[in-house]
Enzyme design. Structure first.
Site, PDB file in Angstrom:
ATOM      1  N   ARG A 100       1.699  -2.027   8.851  1.00 57.55           N
ATOM      2  CA  ARG A 100       1.713  -1.463   7.734  1.00 57.55           C
ATOM      3  C   ARG A 100       2.509  -0.235   7.386  1.00 57.55           C
ATOM      4  O   ARG A 100       3.056  -0.184   6.384  1.00 57.55           O
ATOM      5  CB  ARG A 100       0.209  -0.786   7.361  1.00 57.55           C
ATOM      6  CG  ARG A 100      -0.143   0.271   6.227  1.00 57.55           C
ATOM      7  CD  ARG A 100      -1.395   0.750   6.262  1.00 57.55           C
ATOM      8  NE  ARG A 100      -1.925   1.373   5.032  1.00 57.55           N
ATOM      9  CZ  ARG A 100      -2.025   2.553   4.766  1.00 57.55           C
ATOM     10  NH1 ARG A 100      -1.534   3.285   5.613  1.00 57.55           N
ATOM     11  NH2 ARG A 100      -2.356   3.176   3.694  1.00 57.55           N
ATOM     12  N   HIS A 147       5.263  -0.075   4.118  1.00 60.33           N
ATOM     13  CA  HIS A 147       5.427   1.159   3.607  1.00 60.33           C
ATOM     14  C   HIS A 147       6.901   1.612   3.571  1.00 60.33           C
ATOM     15  O   HIS A 147       7.332   2.348   2.635  1.00 60.33           O
ATOM     16  CB  HIS A 147       4.285   2.034   3.771  1.00 60.33           C
ATOM     17  CG  HIS A 147       3.112   1.739   3.148  1.00 60.33           C
ATOM     18  ND1 HIS A 147       2.016   2.878   3.298  1.00 60.33           N
ATOM     19  CD2 HIS A 147       2.466   0.887   3.107  1.00 60.33           C
ATOM     20  CE1 HIS A 147       0.921   2.198   2.649  1.00 60.33           C
ATOM     21  NE2 HIS A 147       1.176   1.037   2.712  1.00 60.33           N
ATOM     22  N   GLY A 190      13.853   0.438   0.434  1.00 58.23           N
ATOM     23  CA  GLY A 190      14.436  -0.582   1.372  1.00 58.23           C
ATOM     24  C   GLY A 190      13.818  -0.444   2.858  1.00 58.23           C
ATOM     25  O   GLY A 190      13.312   0.767   3.073  1.00 58.23           O
ATOM     26  N   ASN A 217       0.383   7.221   2.194  1.00 55.10           N
ATOM     27  CA  ASN A 217       0.468   7.469   3.804  1.00 55.10           C
ATOM     28  C   ASN A 217      -0.490   8.788   4.175  1.00 55.10           C
ATOM     29  O   ASN A 217      -0.753   8.773   5.513  1.00 55.10           O
ATOM     30  CB  ASN A 217       1.841   7.864   3.958  1.00 55.10           C
ATOM     31  CG  ASN A 217       2.681   6.607   3.638  1.00 55.10           C
ATOM     32  OD1 ASN A 217       2.403   5.366   3.543  1.00 55.10           O
ATOM     33  ND2 ASN A 217       3.943   6.927   3.009  1.00 55.10           N
TER      34      ASN A 217
END
Length: 324
Positions: free
Chosen positions: A66, A70, A76, A98
């Protein structure tokens, strides 16, 4: 002579224009053997760190995967998610997608420490995260793929971009398609990458509305999830439930079978199988684990190619949580 010079000039201009229109392609020269000479033990070092972490806590594999998602969706795959907040710097770790949920930073930090001992100042945190994400999937029984490396680390981060760019659990199918398309990923890539929800857990605050208010959900499944997720917002928000009710620590295709049985935990999960354009893809992955595995691996490579910093851009951080 003048005509020849004019033709040469036109060819040069066209070449420059073509290169200018594909800067990501030209600059993003990632390769699988980037560190083969400068840090030959890199892959073994990362694999060892991931194996230790996931063996002691299987959920950590999903957490690391994950983190990579993210990271890549925000300007990028540049390791920006790893930068800690300070009194003078606001990073991405406390962005809405987050906050209270992104985890695994300590695992990446420990791996970075081991890599620095072997090859000081050579390997980026962005690349360590990319490799660790692959190793996490493999450790939990999923497919393997060759990770392209050569990324450099961002010197900055964007909480605003994290809030706006990371796909949300409340998204509709059309919103999901647009979100993935914005970073160059196809609808099929999106469905395959959503299959990462075959591992890991989600917080009650992300699925409360689904299990209490939505109708395209298996009734027994909704009742089960309600037991650990109180209806009232603010109560039990952090209570966890497995994204895949069948095998939350095994990387397999049961996520897609769950969707066909209306047992997707998140609204965005069930959107993939709800009478829309992606139903056939879900059905295909449900019937063919090998098809899912190969498409997932290909989509992970494609996601890893999103706007990397290469050449002299960015830096090689000494510590992943702060810039040099």
């Amino acid at each position: 002579m003048a005509a020849n010079q004019l033709i040469s000039l036109l060819v040069l201009v066209i070449t420059l224009l073509l290169q200018g229109g594909n800067t990501n392609v030209v600059e993003a020269q990632l390769t699988t053997n980037f560190y083969s000479t400068s840090c030959p033990n890199l892959l073994a070092t990362v694999k060892s760190g991931v194996k230790s972490a996931v063996s002691s806590q299987p959920r950590m594999g999903a957490s690391i995967l994950r983190l990579f998602f993210h990271d890549c969706f925000v300007n990028g795959c540049d390791g920006s998610i790893l930068l800690d907040d300070t009194s003078s710097f606001t990073g991405e770790q406390n962005a809405n997608p987050n906050r209270n949920s992104a985890r695994g930073f300590n695992v990446i930090d420990n791996i970075k420490t081991a890599v620095e001992k072997a090859c000081p100042g050579v390997v980026s945190c962005a690349d360590i995260l990319a490799i660790a994400a692959r190793d996490s999937v493999v450790q939990l029984g999923g497919p393997n793929w060759n990770v392209k490396v050569g990324r450099r680390d961002a010197k900055t981060a964007s909480q605003a971009a994290a809030n706006s760019n990371i796909p949300a659990p409340s998204m509709s199918l059309s919103q999901l398609i647009r979100s993935f398309s914005a970073v160059g990923l196809s609808t099929r890539d999106m469905v395959a990458l959503s299959g990462a929800h075959t591992i890991g857990q989600s917080r009650c605050t992300n699925f409360r509305t689904r299990v209490y208010n939505e109708t395209n959900i298996n009734a027994a499944f909704a009742t089960l999830r309600q037991r650990s997720c109180p209806r009232t917002a603010g109560s039990g928000d952090g209570n966890l439930a497995p994204l895949d009710i069948n095998s939350a620590t095994s990387f397999d295709n049961s996520y897609f079978k769950n969707l066909m049985a209306q047992r997707g935990l998140l609204h965005s999960d069930q959107e993939l199988f709800n009478g829309g354009s992606t139903d056939s893809i879900v059905r295909g992955y449900s019937n063919s684990p090998s098809s899912f595995n190969s498409d997932f691996a290909a989509a992970m490579i494609k996601m890893g190619d999103i706007s990397p910093l290469t050449g002299s851009s960015g830096e090689i951080r000494k510590v992943c949580g702060r810039t040099n």
